[in-house]
Design an enzyme around this catalytic site. Structure first.
Site, PDB file in Angstrom:
ATOM      1  N   ASP A 187       0.837  -1.207   0.000  1.00  0.00           N
ATOM      2  CA  ASP A 187       0.000   0.000   0.000  1.00  0.00           C
ATOM      3  C   ASP A 187       0.872   1.258   0.000  1.00  0.00           C
ATOM      4  O   ASP A 187       2.069   1.210   0.324  1.00  0.00           O
ATOM      5  CB  ASP A 187      -0.967   0.014   1.196  1.00  0.00           C
ATOM      6  CG  ASP A 187      -0.261  -0.052   2.552  1.00  0.00           C
ATOM      7  OD1 ASP A 187       0.737  -0.785   2.673  1.00  0.00           O
ATOM      8  OD2 ASP A 187      -0.709   0.645   3.486  1.00  0.00           O
ATOM      9  N   GLU A 231       0.110  -1.389   5.632  1.00  0.00           N
ATOM     10  CA  GLU A 231       1.183  -0.981   6.541  1.00  0.00           C
ATOM     11  C   GLU A 231       1.019   0.475   6.934  1.00  0.00           C
ATOM     12  O   GLU A 231       1.228   0.852   8.093  1.00  0.00           O
ATOM     13  CB  GLU A 231       2.557  -1.179   5.879  1.00  0.00           C
ATOM     14  CG  GLU A 231       3.744  -0.966   6.824  1.00  0.00           C
ATOM     15  CD  GLU A 231       4.279   0.460   6.874  1.00  0.00           C
ATOM     16  OE1 GLU A 231       5.149   0.733   7.706  1.00  0.00           O
ATOM     17  OE2 GLU A 231       3.814   1.319   6.085  1.00  0.00           O
TER      18      GLU A 231
HETATM   19 ZN   LIG Z   1       6.745   2.254   3.947  1.00  0.00          ZN
END
Ligand SMILES: [Zn+2]
Length: 389
Positions: free
Chosen positions: A79, A141
């Site tokens: 992401d 993340e």
């Molecule tokens: Zn990163």
């Protein structure tokens, strides 16, 4: 069979493809994950796709080489952060080259690492590896390391735990052996409204929130007592970043909420401190509030949490470090990664990847061609090492 027919795109072509998938954390990352799965399948490599409960996000786990050996994990998140409100000089989801740099969202953080790892696959599948390489690509993340625990649940069940994990966050290919952990919390104070001319009949939620924040400021000073000069700043920090409360000046505010975070040195345990804070609220503040109105409350709820990283000593870590330039004096970074979670699961972990976080999360994010080449070179050295260990 497919391996011979499959062409071998370079890191740069793969990066162009990865950047073109809009994997801003609020979007699904499945199109990118399916692309990676198909690419790996072209080299005869099977992927495990680990869907989250929404079915819209997935981690990918794949292995090349003998699975009865420890080997190494190459980890990265799929992401990227949003581009909303940012002024870009080129389209953020179309890779654009200028002056020896490749521009696009995720070029630094951290699709260049993913591209370089994928570009290594044709080499890995044709070499007699004595240790396996695990590819661990996670989701979400950037919104608090939410994807990687699902991936680690699978890693826990491997017959042999990997000996090293490399998290390829942008460090300009310098090995990083530590970062702080973070815990973010929301505090909600429920007071009691009244006309502001009759303040004793109300419970002012803002004023109680201020008392809690003052307590937090004292805790921030306490946190400074424990120092580690490998970090900048060399102590754990605490701050309140958002506060909301009140309706109008002539109403005693019944509600106030604020968000605060602690960025703690690895090894600093903050939960006892948070428990004491909550106990102090129960003991000192709530009785005063409830004398006026029994429905007053103070609650704390977690927003996100990831552990700090201090790379464990191990022979395998030393051998990987020998393939890299020496760490600089500080050898830590201020930003957080998934590395602490891998290490919590018993895998010694270091952070090293192409590009610089100075460009991460910003408009006109870029990676230099030089950094891309250095990453490719490192991964080839790693591939060679895996044939000899
Ligand atoms: Zn990163």
């Amino acid at each position: 069979m497919g391996c011979l027919a499959m062409s071998k795109p370079g890191t740069r072509e793969l990066l162009a493809d990865l950047v073109a998938f809009n994997t801003v954390s609020r979007e699904s990352n499945l199109a990118l994950i399916n692309y990676v799965r198909d690419y790996l399948a072209g080299f005869g490599v099977n992927s495990q796709i680990l869907l989250d409960e929404s079915g819209q996000k997935a981690n990918l786990l794949a292995v090349i080489g003998p699975q009865d050996k420890a080997g190494i994990v190459l980890s990265g998140h799929t992401d990227v952060v949003p581009v909303d409100g940012q002024r870009w000089h080129s389209s953020p989801f179309i890779l654009h080259e200028a002056d020896g740099r490749l521009y696009g969202r995720g070029t630094a953080d951290m699709k260049s690492w993913l591209a370089a790892v994928l570009a290594l696959v044709p080499h890995l599948v044709t070499r007699p590896l004595r240790q396996p390489v695990w590819l661990a690509f996670s989701h979400d993340e950037e919104v608090g390391c939410k994807g990687v625990p699902g991936l680690l649940a699978h890693v826990d069940n491997l017959p042999v735990l990997p000996a090293v994990c490399i998290v390829g966050e942008p460090t300009e290919m310098r090995p990083i052996l530590g970062h702080k952990g973070k815990i973010a919390l929301r505090c909600e104070v429920t007071g009691h409204a009244s006309h502001s001319a009759y303040t004793p009949q109300g419970v002012n939620a803002i004023e109680y929130a201020v008392r809690i924040i003052q307590r937090l400021m004292a805790l921030a000073e306490q946190l400074q007592l424990q120092q580690n000069i490998a970090f900048d700043p060399p102590f754990s920090t605490l701050q309140t970043g958002v506060i909301r409360g009140g309706e109008a000046l002539n109403i005693v505010p019944a509600h106030c909420q604020f968000d605060f975070e602690i960025r703690m040195l690895p090894g600093v345990e903050v939960q006892p401190m948070l428990d004491q804070l909550a106990a102090w609220c129960q003991r000192e503040l709530l009785p005063q509030m409830r004398r006026v109105s029994p429905d007053c409350a103070i609650t704390f709820s977690p927003l996100s949490h990831y552990p700090g990283l201090q790379t464990a000593n191990s022979a395998a870590i030393d051998e990987v470090l020998a393939l890299l330039p020496p760490p600089d004096a500080l050898h830590t970074v201020a930003f957080g990664t998934e590395g602490g979670l891998f290490q919590q699961h018993g895998i010694p972990t270091l952070v090293c990847g192409p590009g610089s976080m100075a460009q991460g999360h910003k408009p006109d994010e870029f990676i230099s061609l030089q950094q891309l080449a250095e990453c490719d070179d490192f991964l080839l050295r790693l591939c060679h090492w895996l044939q000899t260990v």
